[in-house]
Design an enzyme around this catalytic site. Structure first.
Site, mmCIF file in Angstrom:
data_model
loop_
_atom_site.group_PDB
_atom_site.id
_atom_site.type_symbol
_atom_site.label_atom_id
_atom_site.label_comp_id
_atom_site.label_asym_id
_atom_site.label_seq_id
_atom_site.Cartn_x
_atom_site.Cartn_y
_atom_site.Cartn_z
ATOM 1 C CG ASP A 150 31.570 17.311 -1.304
ATOM 2 O OD1 ASP A 150 31.546 17.972 -2.366
ATOM 3 O OD2 ASP A 150 30.786 16.368 -1.092
ATOM 4 C CD GLU A 204 28.469 15.745 -6.629
ATOM 5 O OE1 GLU A 204 27.858 15.271 -7.583
ATOM 6 O OE2 GLU A 204 29.389 15.108 -6.056
ATOM 7 C CG ASP A 263 28.126 20.596 -12.014
ATOM 8 O OD1 ASP A 263 29.242 20.801 -11.482
ATOM 9 O OD2 ASP A 263 27.203 19.988 -11.424
ATOM 10 C CG HIS A 322 34.210 8.481 -6.388
ATOM 11 N ND1 HIS A 322 32.885 8.371 -6.046
ATOM 12 C CD2 HIS A 322 34.394 9.787 -6.655
ATOM 13 C CE1 HIS A 322 32.295 9.553 -6.123
ATOM 14 N NE2 HIS A 322 33.198 10.431 -6.504
#
Ligand SMILES: [Zn+2]
Length: 451
Positions: free
Chosen positions: A90, A157, A184, A426
């Protein structure tokens, strides 16, 4: 075939195309699940099925809550503990009116100037596709792992991972699976992000702070504003905020931060001596560290007031006023101890505190473990000049959900990120260089070859 030959023979051009194609599928997650277009998430999962036929043949697949795939590449009757590789597919939405800032459209997956452009190219489709490329390649070369390899790719997430990672983690706990290690997203190789650092640093996240939202409410009698009391409910909220901002939680040196500073000490231009002796000097320099928001966040629980409200009309005293704060809780503190602090610095003021979402800080993974050492040696194989540095993550990842099934959780992607690259996550113009993406695939091939 030796490990390095296996690694050399993977098809970078097709991997790059796969990442570009994956970016074109707009798997955007929104806090309001209703807004999510799950047809596109189906499309992404189908894309994985079609793009990686060897994984489809050789791995077991389960779907958690319909959209979070667990792939299991089983070893032949081996009792070694399994390894878990994480990623999420996502992505965050494109901020309103920011599309024009993008040099290439955010979901175009354009390949230009030795980069792959688009939302998710650094966070975190690069990770998902790199893992899949590595595994597909190893299977096609007849490689057999000596332990089971698990891969889990979250679909929520960016909005907390409650339906993806959290549920997958619950399933693993129920099955009593204990992982040797979990890898991760999180750290990377930094070059210009820390002032004074003279070498590239591969920063590996060994812990993360807890993120918690709280709501503080003050109630009052209300009435006409022509005859106000000394302070209204809104005034009281303002005093509470001011008291908290002027009395931060105490500073503390935790193991990840101490190790980070000490490891970096020999490579810092001016602060060598201070950092090397950080244990002794911390009480003296903590106020200096508190001056920068980044270093301040590393040494204490932070409390940021992010929303507030109250009152209905200009001439009516509010009967209620509220504020919301985001707490980032440091190891050694807890959500409750932070609430106690807020009460303590506001003596004699009447207010209620409600926890909206409470997550405690993560445990700290060891830097003496075998997986941490292996990780370091693989990173140095690809980036010989990088110094390996453990660190505390101030943001969150899916990996914290797996604490019940693993002690060795490491957050790291094998990419070099500049300040500019980091700022694009972002935000606008997110892109990954082809060399970075290639190194990520090499990293996973080497890591899996050693397992
Ligand atoms: Zn991410």
């Amino acid at each position: 075939m030796s490990d390095s030959n296996i690694e050399k023979s993977f098809d970078l051009n097709s991997a790059v195309q796969h990442l570009a194609d994956s970016i074109k599928i707009k798997t955007i997650s929104y806090p309001d699940h209703e807004k999510m277009d799950f047809k596109l998430f189906d499309e992404f999962l189908l894309f994985l099925e079609n793009t990686y036929p060897n994984i489809k043949k050789a791995c077991k697949k389960e779907l958690v809550n319909g959209y979070c795939p667990i792939y299991i590449w089983e070893s032949q009757g081996n009792s070694n503990k399994p390894v878990l590789l994480l990623g999420h597919y996502d992505v965050v939405p494109i901020e309103k009116d920011s599309e024009a800032d993008w040099e290439e459209a955010p979901f175009s997956g354009t390949i230009k100037d030795d980069h792959i452009w688009g939302r998710g190219s650094l966070d975190d489709k690069n990770q998902v596709i790199a893992v899949m490329e590595a595994v597909e390649h190893l299977i096609s070369n007849g490689f057999k792992p000596e332990r089971d390899i698990y891969m889990v790719f979250g679909f929520d997430e960016e909005i907390g991972g409650m339906r993806g990672a959290e549920e997958a983690a619950r399933i693993f706990r129920e099955r009593n699976i204990e992982f040797e290690c979990v890898i991760d997203e999180g750290g990377c190789i930094i070059t210009d992000m820390l002032e004074g650092l003279t070498v590239p640093a591969a920063i590996i996240g060994i812990a993360e702070k807890g993120s918690t939202n709280i709501k503080i409410t003050v109630e009052d009698k209300g009435g006409h504003s022509s005859m106000p009391p000394g302070s209204t409910a809104i005034g009281t909220i303002a005093r509470i905020i001011s008291n908290v901002e002027n009395n931060p939680m105490p500073a503390r040196l935790t193991m990840p931060v101490k190790e980070m500073l000490k490891t970096m000490a020999p490579y810092m231009k001016e602060k060598k001596f201070v950092l090397k002796n950080i244990d002794r000097l911390f009480p003296i320099i903590s106020s200096m560290l508190a001056k920068s928001p980044l270093t301040n966040a590393l040494i204490r629980t932070t409390i940021a007031f992010t929303m507030n409200g109250g009152g209905d009309a200009p001439n009516v005293l509010p009967q209620k006023a509220w504020t919301v704060a985001n707490l980032r809780v440091l190891q050694g503190d807890s959500v409750d101890s932070t609430l106690e602090h807020i009460k303590k610095v506001n003596p004699g003021i009447n207010f209620q505190i409600e926890k909206m979402l409470a997550e405690e800080p993560s445990e700290i993974s060891s830097i003496d473990s075998e997986p941490y050492k292996i990780l370091g040696s693989i990173i140095n194989g690809i980036y010989p000049e990088a110094v390996i540095v453990p660190y505390l993550m101030i943001g969150g990842t899916d990996s914290r959900k797996y604490l019940g099934s693993c002690k060795n959780i490491y957050r790291f992607s094998a990419v070099i990120l500049t300040k500019k690259d980091n700022a694009s996550i972002h935000s606008s113009n997110e892109r990954i260089s082809i060399i970075n993406f290639s190194n990520m695939i090499c990293f996973y091939i080497r890591f899996l070859s050693l397992n």
